[in-house]
Enzyme design. Structure first.
Site, PDB file in Angstrom:
ATOM      1  CG  ASN A  10      53.024  -7.895  31.422  1.00 18.91           C
ATOM      2  OD1 ASN A  10      53.690  -8.913  31.601  1.00 18.91           O
ATOM      3  ND2 ASN A  10      53.569  -6.693  31.278  1.00 18.91           N
TER       4      ASN A  10
ATOM      5  CD  GLN B  73      22.743  17.171  44.678  1.00 16.98           C
ATOM      6  OE1 GLN B  73      21.614  17.624  44.589  1.00 16.98           O
ATOM      7  NE2 GLN B  73      23.809  17.948  44.718  1.00 16.98           N
TER       8      GLN B  73
ATOM      9  CB  THR C 180      42.932 -26.492  48.393  1.00 21.33           C
ATOM     10  OG1 THR C 180      43.893 -27.454  48.812  1.00 21.33           O
ATOM     11  CG2 THR C 180      41.745 -27.212  47.767  1.00 21.33           C
ATOM     12  CG  HIS C 181      45.371 -24.182  51.382  1.00 17.71           C
ATOM     13  ND1 HIS C 181      44.866 -23.373  52.369  1.00 17.71           N
ATOM     14  CD2 HIS C 181      44.708 -25.372  51.499  1.00 17.71           C
ATOM     15  CE1 HIS C 181      43.957 -24.046  53.076  1.00 17.71           C
ATOM     16  NE2 HIS C 181      43.842 -25.266  52.550  1.00 17.71           N
TER      17      HIS C 181
ATOM     18  CB  SER D 120      56.988  -4.508  29.467  1.00 20.21           C
ATOM     19  OG  SER D 120      58.014  -3.637  29.874  1.00 20.21           O
TER      20      SER D 120
HETATM   21  N1  ARG Z   1      19.352  17.058  43.063  1.00 20.55           N
HETATM   22  C1  ARG Z   1      18.593  16.497  44.143  1.00 20.55           C
HETATM   23  C2  ARG Z   1      19.030  15.056  44.402  1.00 20.55           C
HETATM   24  O1  ARG Z   1      19.699  14.501  43.594  1.00 20.55           O
HETATM   25  C3  ARG Z   1      17.148  16.520  43.790  1.00 20.55           C
HETATM   26  C4  ARG Z   1      16.223  16.649  44.959  1.00 20.55           C
HETATM   27  C5  ARG Z   1      16.350  17.974  45.590  1.00 20.55           C
HETATM   28  N2  ARG Z   1      15.392  18.110  46.608  1.00 20.55           N
HETATM   29  C6  ARG Z   1      15.475  18.994  47.617  1.00 20.55           C
HETATM   30  N3  ARG Z   1      14.562  18.959  48.505  1.00 20.55           N
HETATM   31  N4  ARG Z   1      16.453  19.849  47.688  1.00 20.55           N
HETATM   32  O2  ARG Z   1      18.711  14.494  45.412  1.00 20.55           O
END
Ligand code: ARG
Length: 518
Positions: free
Chosen positions: A317, A354, A172-173, A309
């Site tokens: 390593n 996205q 421990t520690h 190394s």
């Molecule tokens: N490429 C977009 C994403 O990954 C798909 C959906 C796009 N939808 C929109 N209303 N522009 O989210």
């Protein structure tokens, strides 16, 4: 790969989408938005390679359902499904330009069969489509990640089985604390990785629900069958397993009911990334322990999991384990990035989403690889029994056992603790304990406890054997832990196998249905 290089030589979309019905205006409205300096910033087409196959499956399920519901004519559905097959053969790299894979595939279908191809996008939106594609692909990735957690548990169980009596120092520690066994150490990580598996399985259950049919966010006027697309895509919620009380007959489609929730929620991404990050954190501790153990000569890592190394020829390593340790940082960073992206987003779809997705891909890739490497390193490491035994009693690590012995013989534990602490300052052998007894308690040690029992308590092997409480390091206590570990492992193996089989069965059933049209 940039979008340009992926799509060099591809047909120009403007020349292909003639849907004007002869009014001379040319193309679908999206072309108005297709150019401009922000084009590549907008596009997710390159990153969407990850969901290319998923999108084709989602398209197939949707088009089949549209035909079954009489929303699209059977022959048109057949043409679309035939085009989708051809697009699959050509691959993601042959897709025409597009803002994303969804748009590009639809464009490619229209290029092949004409404007009728545009019927595939009836009663849906890219919003529910992309959510379905991410869930579809992530399911497979999480199953792969789960496989690696099982392999790691398997490796830890094997180490424990082979080292039930291999004494080692426990810390421990980072200070020598009490002797344990290698098996006890291995089981401690098995328990943690088992919970990591459980968390991922739970996350899987919530990934495995269908958002398809949510449309943009507000549903649709068409008479769609959301259960049907969910069924065709194998979205059936919690992992399939008879062990978990859900037989194949009992399983049924699960949809994310509310259309706005379906199209815009990404908590499943966050939950999965968090579960992966937790597993990476477990891995980082395991890796760190092994780095330290290798440093102390307790364990020899296989050459395959070591590096040397470039300048110091004698070096071996533990680089792979250091990288495993570092992946926890990447994963935690992704959780942070994803949380920050999702925080405060208004309902419903916003394009921020996205950029949310890629955090999950990065994390699942890195953590799966780290988990696999950790399993390999554990499975191939050599434990140096002699060094471990010689070090097991270092730093008077049997002191607690001696205090326990005195307490078992009637001394208050606090008094015993004080007395043994005195002895520790003078080397912690029998002589030191005896002097401490005389000094602290005013009597020789043997008036409190049998000298032979003290010698036993000072022996690391005896010390371990005596700590046989539930979950303790004594070999029989570890045997019970191992039995539970093996049982849980085979139950989870079964769950995983049945879940993969269920996905494969859905894929084949969908293919059968498609074959009825093409
Ligand atoms: N490429 C977009 C994403 O990954 C798909 C959906 C796009 N939808 C929109 N209303 N522009 O989210």
């Amino acid at each position: 790969m940039t979008e340009e290089s992926a799509h060099d030589g591809g047909p120009e979309p403007e020349s292909t989408i003639e849907t004007d019905g002869g009014n001379g205006e040319g193309v679908v409205r999206r072309d108005r938005f297709s150019g401009g300096p922000a084009r590549s910033f907008l596009s997710s087409l390159a990153a969407d390679e990850r969901i290319f196959e998923a999108d084709l499956e989602v398209d197939r399920a949707h088009v089949l359902m549209l035909a079954e519901q009489g929303i699209v004519e059977d022959d048109v559905a057949g043409d679309i499904l035939t085009a989708i097959d051809a697009i699959e053969v050509d691959g993601h790299g042959s897709l025409p330009d597009g803002e994303d894979v969804h748009e590009a595939i639809e464009t490619a279908v229209i290029e092949r069969i004409g404007a009728e191809g545009g019927k595939m996008h009836t009663a849906r939106s890219r919003n529910d489509e992309v959510a379905a594609c991410i869930r579809y692909r992530l399911r497979e990735d999480v199953l792969d990640a789960l496989e690696t957690t099982l392999a790691l548990r398997e490796a830890l169980v094997a180490v424990a089985e082979a080292n039930a009596e291999t004494i080692m120092p426990g810390y421990t520690h980072l200070q020598p604390a009490q002797p344990i066994t290698v098996a006890h150490w291995a089981c401690s990580y098995e328990g943690a990785v088992r919970r990591d598996t459980e968390r991922l399985l739970e996350a899987y259950g919530r990934i495995n629900e269908s958002p398809l049919g949510g449309a943009a966010f507000a549903g649709t006027t068409f008479n769609i069958d959301r259960e049907r697309t969910a069924e065709l895509l194998g979205f059936e919620g919690v992992p399939a397993s008879s062990a978990r009380g859900s037989s194949a007959e009992q399983r049924s489609a699960v949809v994310v009911e509310n259309s706005m929730d379906a199209s815009s929620s990404r908590d499943f991404l966050l939950e999965t990334t968090q579960a992966l990050s937790t597993h990476a954190t477990t891995l980082s501790g395991l890796a760190e322990d092994l780095v330290i153990f290798a440093n102390r000569g307790f364990v020899d890592l296989a050459d395959d999991y070591s590096s040397t190394s470039s300048i110091m020829p004698q070096k071996k390593n533990p680089d792979t384990l250091e990288l495993v340790r570092a992946v926890a940082g990447d994963a935690a960073g992704s959780v942070q990035g994803l949380t920050t992206t999702l925080k405060g987003l208004p309902r419903a779809y916003n394009r921020d989403l996205q950029r949310a997705t890629t955090h999950a891909w990065d994390t699942v890739d890195a953590v799966t690889e780290a988990s696999e490497v950790a399993a390999g390193a554990v499975a191939t490491a050599d434990w140096n029994e002699e060094t471990l035994a010689a070090e097991a009693g270092e730093g008077f690590s049997t002191a607690t056992g001696v205090a326990d012995l005195l307490a078992a013989n009637g001394l208050p534990f606090r008094t015993a603790h004080e007395m043994v602490a005195h002895a520790a300052e003078n080397g912690g052998d029998y002589g030191a304990l005896d002097s401490a007894a005389r000094e602290v308690l005013g009597e020789p040690l043997e008036s409190f406890v049998d000298p032979e029992a003290v010698e036993d308590a000072l022996d690391p092997v005896e010390s371990v054997a005596s700590r046989d409480s539930q979950g303790g390091p004594a070999p029989e206590a570890v045997a019970a832990q191992l039995e539970a570990a093996r049982e849980a492992l085979s139950a989870d193996e079964e769950t995983l196998e049945e879940t993969s089989d269920a996905l494969e069965a859905a894929h084949e059933a969908l293919r059968e249905e498609v074959n009825g049209y093409v």
